[in-house]
Design a protein around this motif. Structure first.
Motif, PDB file in Angstrom:
ATOM      1  N   GLU A 136      -4.198  -8.118  -7.269  1.00 24.14           N
ATOM      2  CA  GLU A 136      -3.792  -6.943  -6.474  1.00 24.14           C
ATOM      3  C   GLU A 136      -4.496  -6.899  -5.127  1.00 24.14           C
ATOM      4  O   GLU A 136      -3.932  -6.476  -4.129  1.00 24.14           O
ATOM      5  N   SER A 137      -5.778  -7.322  -5.115  1.00 23.92           N
ATOM      6  CA  SER A 137      -6.520  -7.209  -3.849  1.00 23.92           C
ATOM      7  C   SER A 137      -6.222  -8.366  -2.889  1.00 23.92           C
ATOM      8  O   SER A 137      -6.556  -8.303  -1.714  1.00 23.92           O
ATOM      9  N   GLY A 138      -5.561  -9.409  -3.386  1.00 19.93           N
ATOM     10  CA  GLY A 138      -5.245 -10.590  -2.564  1.00 19.93           C
ATOM     11  C   GLY A 138      -4.667 -10.293  -1.191  1.00 19.93           C
ATOM     12  O   GLY A 138      -5.220 -10.708  -0.163  1.00 19.93           O
ATOM     13  N   PRO A 139      -3.550  -9.532  -1.125  1.00 19.79           N
ATOM     14  CA  PRO A 139      -2.912  -9.281   0.186  1.00 19.79           C
ATOM     15  C   PRO A 139      -3.845  -8.570   1.177  1.00 19.79           C
ATOM     16  O   PRO A 139      -3.755  -8.786   2.380  1.00 19.79           O
ATOM     17  N   PHE A 140      -4.756  -7.731   0.632  1.00 20.60           N
ATOM     18  CA  PHE A 140      -5.644  -6.976   1.527  1.00 20.60           C
ATOM     19  C   PHE A 140      -6.764  -7.874   2.068  1.00 20.60           C
ATOM     20  O   PHE A 140      -7.170  -7.757   3.215  1.00 20.60           O
ATOM     21  N   TYR A 141      -7.225  -8.794   1.219  1.00 20.47           N
ATOM     22  CA  TYR A 141      -8.224  -9.767   1.697  1.00 20.47           C
ATOM     23  C   TYR A 141      -7.604 -10.755   2.686  1.00 20.47           C
ATOM     24  O   TYR A 141      -8.248 -11.198   3.625  1.00 20.47           O
ATOM     25  N   ASP A 142      -6.315 -11.069   2.476  1.00 16.68           N
ATOM     26  CA  ASP A 142      -5.632 -11.941   3.446  1.00 16.68           C
ATOM     27  C   ASP A 142      -5.612 -11.278   4.817  1.00 16.68           C
ATOM     28  O   ASP A 142      -5.838 -11.917   5.845  1.00 16.68           O
ATOM     29  N   LEU A 143      -5.339  -9.962   4.804  1.00 15.66           N
ATOM     30  CA  LEU A 143      -5.288  -9.224   6.069  1.00 15.66           C
ATOM     31  C   LEU A 143      -6.677  -9.189   6.720  1.00 15.66           C
ATOM     32  O   LEU A 143      -6.808  -9.322   7.937  1.00 15.66           O
ATOM     33  N   TYR A 144      -7.701  -9.014   5.879  1.00 14.37           N
ATOM     34  CA  TYR A 144      -9.095  -9.024   6.376  1.00 14.37           C
ATOM     35  C   TYR A 144      -9.387 -10.347   7.086  1.00 14.37           C
ATOM     36  O   TYR A 144      -9.948 -10.378   8.182  1.00 14.37           O
ATOM     37  N   ARG A 190      -8.981   4.090  -3.443  1.00 19.68           N
ATOM     38  CA  ARG A 190      -8.594   5.469  -3.807  1.00 19.68           C
ATOM     39  C   ARG A 190      -7.109   5.549  -4.184  1.00 19.68           C
ATOM     40  O   ARG A 190      -6.728   6.202  -5.145  1.00 19.68           O
ATOM     41  N   VAL A 191      -6.277   4.853  -3.414  1.00 18.12           N
ATOM     42  CA  VAL A 191      -4.840   4.849  -3.692  1.00 18.12           C
ATOM     43  C   VAL A 191      -4.592   4.246  -5.084  1.00 18.12           C
ATOM     44  O   VAL A 191      -3.761   4.725  -5.856  1.00 18.12           O
ATOM     45  N   TRP A 192      -5.351   3.210  -5.425  1.00 12.50           N
ATOM     46  CA  TRP A 192      -5.207   2.554  -6.735  1.00 12.50           C
ATOM     47  C   TRP A 192      -5.898   3.365  -7.846  1.00 12.50           C
ATOM     48  O   TRP A 192      -5.738   3.081  -9.019  1.00 12.50           O
ATOM     49  N   GLY A 193      -6.733   4.311  -7.440  1.00  7.98           N
ATOM     50  CA  GLY A 193      -7.462   5.096  -8.441  1.00  7.98           C
ATOM     51  C   GLY A 193      -8.547   4.293  -9.130  1.00  7.98           C
ATOM     52  O   GLY A 193      -8.865   4.513 -10.293  1.00  7.98           O
ATOM     53  N   GLY A 194      -9.101   3.306  -8.436  1.00  7.68           N
ATOM     54  CA  GLY A 194     -10.189   2.498  -9.022  1.00  7.68           C
ATOM     55  C   GLY A 194     -10.136   1.078  -8.511  1.00  7.68           C
ATOM     56  O   GLY A 194      -9.466   0.791  -7.519  1.00  7.68           O
ATOM     57  N   ASP A 195     -10.831   0.182  -9.216  1.00  8.97           N
ATOM     58  CA  ASP A 195     -10.900  -1.209  -8.745  1.00  8.97           C
ATOM     59  C   ASP A 195      -9.571  -1.938  -8.905  1.00  8.97           C
ATOM     60  O   ASP A 195      -8.835  -1.709  -9.874  1.00  8.97           O
ATOM     61  N   LEU A 196      -9.279  -2.808  -7.980  1.00 10.68           N
ATOM     62  CA  LEU A 196      -8.056  -3.604  -8.036  1.00 10.68           C
ATOM     63  C   LEU A 196      -8.374  -4.929  -8.722  1.00 10.68           C
ATOM     64  O   LEU A 196      -9.495  -5.431  -8.633  1.00 10.68           O
ATOM     65  N   SER A 197      -7.369  -5.497  -9.363  1.00  9.02           N
ATOM     66  CA  SER A 197      -7.563  -6.844  -9.921  1.00  9.02           C
ATOM     67  C   SER A 197      -7.590  -7.836  -8.758  1.00  9.02           C
ATOM     68  O   SER A 197      -7.189  -7.509  -7.634  1.00  9.02           O
ATOM     69  N   ALA A 198      -8.024  -9.062  -9.054  1.00  7.06           N
ATOM     70  CA  ALA A 198      -8.097 -10.079  -7.995  1.00  7.06           C
ATOM     71  C   ALA A 198      -6.715 -10.287  -7.382  1.00  7.06           C
ATOM     72  O   ALA A 198      -6.571 -10.425  -6.167  1.00  7.06           O
ATOM     73  N   LEU A 216       0.838  -1.209   0.000  1.00  4.39           N
ATOM     74  CA  LEU A 216       0.000   0.000   0.000  1.00  4.39           C
ATOM     75  C   LEU A 216       0.871   1.257   0.000  1.00  4.39           C
ATOM     76  O   LEU A 216       0.637   2.205  -0.756  1.00  4.39           O
ATOM     77  N   GLU A 217       1.921   1.269   0.815  1.00  6.67           N
ATOM     78  CA  GLU A 217       2.832   2.419   0.928  1.00  6.67           C
ATOM     79  C   GLU A 217       3.534   2.659  -0.413  1.00  6.67           C
ATOM     80  O   GLU A 217       3.640   3.789  -0.889  1.00  6.67           O
TER      81      GLU A 217
END
Length: 404
Positions: free
Chosen positions: A328-336, A318-326, A269-270
């Protein structure tokens, strides 16, 4: 059908086929989708359980339905507007309209038991009082009695959180007064069921408030069937206590593994954030500072959903400026998933505290079975006919099937 409802479908079908004798739903659960799911279960089931549905809430699509009724002069009186997204009504016109909709969603010719759903929303009205409350209920009962004689419902009742209040409370749903409404409507009325919250923390239904009798005693004296909801979700002050233990089904994640998932997601994310704002860091943002505190110590799964879906995920988008691909969003769903695991285990700790207090107070026996199973066994030893539990997972069904 989403993955979520496939689990639901499997669990519900398995419960019915193992002998679960009653399904409780409502026209407003997931905007009517709950009733449609039950229709699919009934088509596959080996036998037909008692179907209970409810009327009262006006949300989502139903707001349009009511506006259409109002435009032809129906159901416009006694409409309670709690806020823009939530209205409530037990007006006869609305009841008739909702029964028809529920019958078509459930794909049945008759609903076995039809309940007024939290009629106490009336008390949001300016100048609300006990006498008017029972006038509304009586009017509703007249309509329900007519629906029984037309063969559209088998019998009726009320689901109210306010049954369990003290008789002194100006917002109580008073069991004796409700019974009077039914007797006024017909000496051979079909008012048969009541539903209210009951669990080991909220045990008001056992208080001897009625000349030495409790709500449960009174209900039995009136020959009413009693259903209790929220048997495992108790409100203690402002916080919710989940009276269930998950250690067998959701073991606690290892701290080092959890930290790795967190650090990985934050580094990604950073890095993405710095592409746009090279001199800034996410770690200085109030939202991320807060998230730092919350990711591993939110108390409930609902709380986790709020943190992620209302704040963290929108920020990532917002950081990505739109929807993430599956990918790209993987690490964030892992954290969830990690945060959910922590929340379940926080609830687990609270439940264990409660369990040891309940055992020392002699409320339940110490035993091998999970806490939730021993609690439901305990509830069924009271004058309670049905304990309503969510069947979201076939594992829950297996834990409870000996009680069906």
């Amino acid at each position: 059908m989403t993955h979520h409802s496939t689990d639901h479908f499997d669990a519900l079908l398995s419960a019915v086929n193992k002998g679960c004798s009653l399904i409780d739903t409502s026209s407003n659960y997931t905007g009517g989708e709950s009733e449609k799911l039950i229709a699919q279960v009934l088509k596959k089931a080996d036998h037909k359980p008692i179907i209970v549905s409810k009327v009262g809430y006006i949300q989502g699509e139903n707001i349009k339905v009511v506006e259409e009724l109002n435009s032809i002069g129906q159901a416009s009186e006694d409409l309670v507007k709690v806020n823009d997204g939530l209205w409530h009504s037990i007006h006869p016109d609305f009841i008739r309209n909702q029964v028809q909709l529920s019958l078509s969603r459930l794909e049945v010719e008759k609903i076995d038991v039809y309940l007024l759903h939290n009629p106490e929303y009336y008390f949001y009205e300016e100048g609300a009082n006990q006498d008017d409350y029972y006038k509304r209920i009586e009017k509703a009962f007249f309509e329900l009695e007519a629906l029984v004689s037309e063969g559209l419902i088998g019998s009726y009742g009320i689901s109210s959180n306010n049954f369990i209040l003290s008789p002194e409370d100006p917002k109580i749903t008073h069991i004796e007064r409700v019974m009077e409404c039914a007797q006024k409507v017909s000496s051979s009325h079909h008012f048969t069921h009541i539903q209210f919250p009951f669990n080991m923390i909220e045990i008001d239904a056992l208080e001897a408030w009625y000349d030495g009798l409790s709500l449960l005693n009174k209900a039995k004296g009136f020959d009413l069937k009693v259903m209790v909801n929220r048997p495992l979700n108790a409100f203690k002050g402002e916080s919710l206590v989940r009276l269930a233990t998950y250690d067998k089904t959701h073991p606690l994640i290892e701290e080092s593994v959890a930290q790795k998932v967190f650090v990985n997601a934050m580094m990604i994310l950073e890095k993405k954030f710095k592409e746009e704002e090279p001199d800034e860091s996410i770690y200085n943002l109030p939202l991320i500072k807060q998230f730092n505190d919350l990711w591993n110590n939110t108390r409930t799964p609902d709380g986790v959903d709020q943190v992620y879906f209302s704040h963290f995920f929108p920020f990532v988008a917002r950081v990505w400026g739109g929807d993430l691909s599956a990918k790209e969003s993987g690490p964030f769903y892992d954290l969830y998933d990690v945060s959910l695991n922590y929340a379940r285990n926080n609830m687990n700790e609270m439940a264990k505290d409660f369990e040891s207090q309940a055992i020392s107070a002699g409320l339940i026996e110490d035993g091998e079975a999970p806490l939730q199973v021993r609690l439901i066994e305990k509830y069924l030893s009271y004058q309670i006919d049905y304990v309503l539990v969510g069947m979201k997972d076939t594992r829950y069904v297996e834990q409870l099937e000996h009680l069906f």
